[in-house]
Motif scaffolding. Structure first.
Motif, mmCIF file in Angstrom:
data_model
loop_
_atom_site.group_PDB
_atom_site.id
_atom_site.type_symbol
_atom_site.label_atom_id
_atom_site.label_comp_id
_atom_site.label_asym_id
_atom_site.label_seq_id
_atom_site.Cartn_x
_atom_site.Cartn_y
_atom_site.Cartn_z
ATOM 1 N N UNK A 289 39.473 38.908 44.760
ATOM 2 C CA UNK A 289 38.239 39.463 44.031
ATOM 3 C C UNK A 289 37.137 40.126 44.818
ATOM 4 N N UNK A 290 36.975 39.729 46.018
ATOM 5 C CA UNK A 290 36.197 40.581 46.986
ATOM 6 C C UNK A 290 36.620 41.925 47.298
ATOM 7 N N UNK A 291 37.888 42.333 47.483
ATOM 8 C CA UNK A 291 38.698 43.431 47.379
ATOM 9 C C UNK A 291 38.478 44.334 46.213
ATOM 10 N N UNK A 292 38.522 43.695 45.116
ATOM 11 C CA UNK A 292 38.388 44.446 43.847
ATOM 12 C C UNK A 292 36.803 44.830 43.779
ATOM 13 N N UNK A 293 35.953 43.821 43.835
ATOM 14 C CA UNK A 293 34.455 44.336 44.093
ATOM 15 C C UNK A 293 34.218 45.689 45.098
ATOM 16 N N UNK A 294 34.816 45.550 46.241
ATOM 17 C CA UNK A 294 34.666 46.744 47.184
ATOM 18 C C UNK A 294 35.203 48.019 46.764
ATOM 19 N N UNK A 295 36.523 47.640 45.915
ATOM 20 C CA UNK A 295 36.972 48.969 45.411
ATOM 21 C C UNK A 295 36.292 49.492 44.366
ATOM 22 N N UNK A 296 35.632 48.712 43.577
ATOM 23 C CA UNK A 296 34.669 49.347 42.610
ATOM 24 C C UNK A 296 33.474 49.971 43.187
ATOM 25 N N UNK B 42 44.593 53.475 44.088
ATOM 26 C CA UNK B 42 46.010 53.357 44.499
ATOM 27 C C UNK B 42 45.912 51.827 45.211
ATOM 28 N N UNK B 43 44.743 51.832 46.174
ATOM 29 C CA UNK B 43 44.598 50.675 47.028
ATOM 30 C C UNK B 43 44.268 49.401 45.756
ATOM 31 N N UNK C 72 45.531 44.552 42.263
ATOM 32 C CA UNK C 72 45.768 44.108 40.782
ATOM 33 C C UNK C 72 47.227 43.797 40.672
ATOM 34 N N UNK C 73 48.334 44.264 41.309
ATOM 35 C CA UNK C 73 49.721 43.883 41.229
ATOM 36 C C UNK C 73 49.736 42.497 41.950
ATOM 37 N N UNK C 74 49.141 42.429 43.386
ATOM 38 C CA UNK C 74 48.965 41.063 43.838
ATOM 39 C C UNK C 74 48.570 40.024 42.807
ATOM 40 N N UNK C 75 47.713 40.251 41.932
ATOM 41 C CA UNK C 75 47.233 39.338 40.991
ATOM 42 C C UNK C 75 48.026 39.167 39.950
ATOM 43 N N UNK C 76 49.028 40.075 39.745
ATOM 44 C CA UNK C 76 50.053 39.853 38.385
ATOM 45 C C UNK C 76 49.447 40.788 37.184
ATOM 46 N N UNK C 77 48.347 41.645 37.588
ATOM 47 C CA UNK C 77 47.844 42.439 36.505
ATOM 48 C C UNK C 77 48.469 43.633 36.405
ATOM 49 N N UNK C 78 49.931 43.726 36.009
ATOM 50 C CA UNK C 78 50.607 44.976 36.320
ATOM 51 C C UNK C 78 50.193 46.051 35.309
#
Length: 183
Positions: free
Chosen positions: A113-120, A134-135, A140-146
């Motif tokens: 979740x922290x990674x997604x915030x940083x990417x956003x 891409x990162x 998202x793949x790690x979270x299963x959100x393919x």
């Protein structure tokens, strides 16, 4: 004559202060460049030492924290990298690369979740940076959100059609989505 001596003394003092300030600036810039070169040649320990010296002299600069974080990231010291990237961001809230690499480090310690915030945040600062999408797709793949990951890989490839890892990762995600032809 006494006035002349006093005047010479103040001129000499002014020259000494200006020379010292100029040397300190050059020295800091030179040390930063040496640290960056050390990273380029995979000498991360030397790089960290260089950046530590700069931070001792000028703790208000964001770049030494960022590059020290990059060296730590390459040594798999994710927590140390996160601290340094966070310090760089505290000093410069618009530091695009610090958000992007902190996202990578957060992904490395499974703080998705922290990674997604940083990417956003990185995307809000530069929506044309393909590798951020891409990162984010990796996280998202790690979270299963393919499905969302597939969209981010596609966006990355729209921005940079030469980003080979995005093609490979998108193929793996499409395979997970049972889109064998798309993969």
């Amino acid at each position: 004559e006494k006035k002349l001596r006093v005047k010479r003394f103040f001129i000499w003092l002014l020259f000494a202060v200006v020379a010292q300030t100029g040397f300190a600036q050059w020295n800091t810039s030179n040390m930063l460049r040496m640290g960056q070169n050390a990273i380029y040649f995979d000498d991360y320990v030397s790089a960290i030492e260089n950046f530590n010296h700069i931070i001792q002299i000028k703790p208000y600069l964001s770049e030494p924290y960022f590059f020290r974080g990059l060296a730590k990231l390459n040594l798999d010291d994710y927590e140390g990298a996160i601290r340094d990237f966070s310090q760089a961001i505290d000093l410069n809230p618009n530091y695009f690369h610090a958000y992007m690499y902190r996202g990578v480090a957060n992904n490395g310690v499974r703080k998705f979740k922290d990674a997604l915030k940083d990417y956003a945040t990185a995307i809000s600062l530069d929506p044309t940076a393909a590798y951020v999408y891409a990162n984010r797709g990796i996280t998202e793949s790690e979270l299963g959100d393919y499905r969302t990951a597939e969209k981010d890989y596609t966006k990355a490839l729209q921005l940079d059609s030469h980003l080979i890892p995005a093609y490979l990762n998108r193929a793996m995600v499409r395979e997970r989505l049972k889109d064998i032809e798309g993969a």
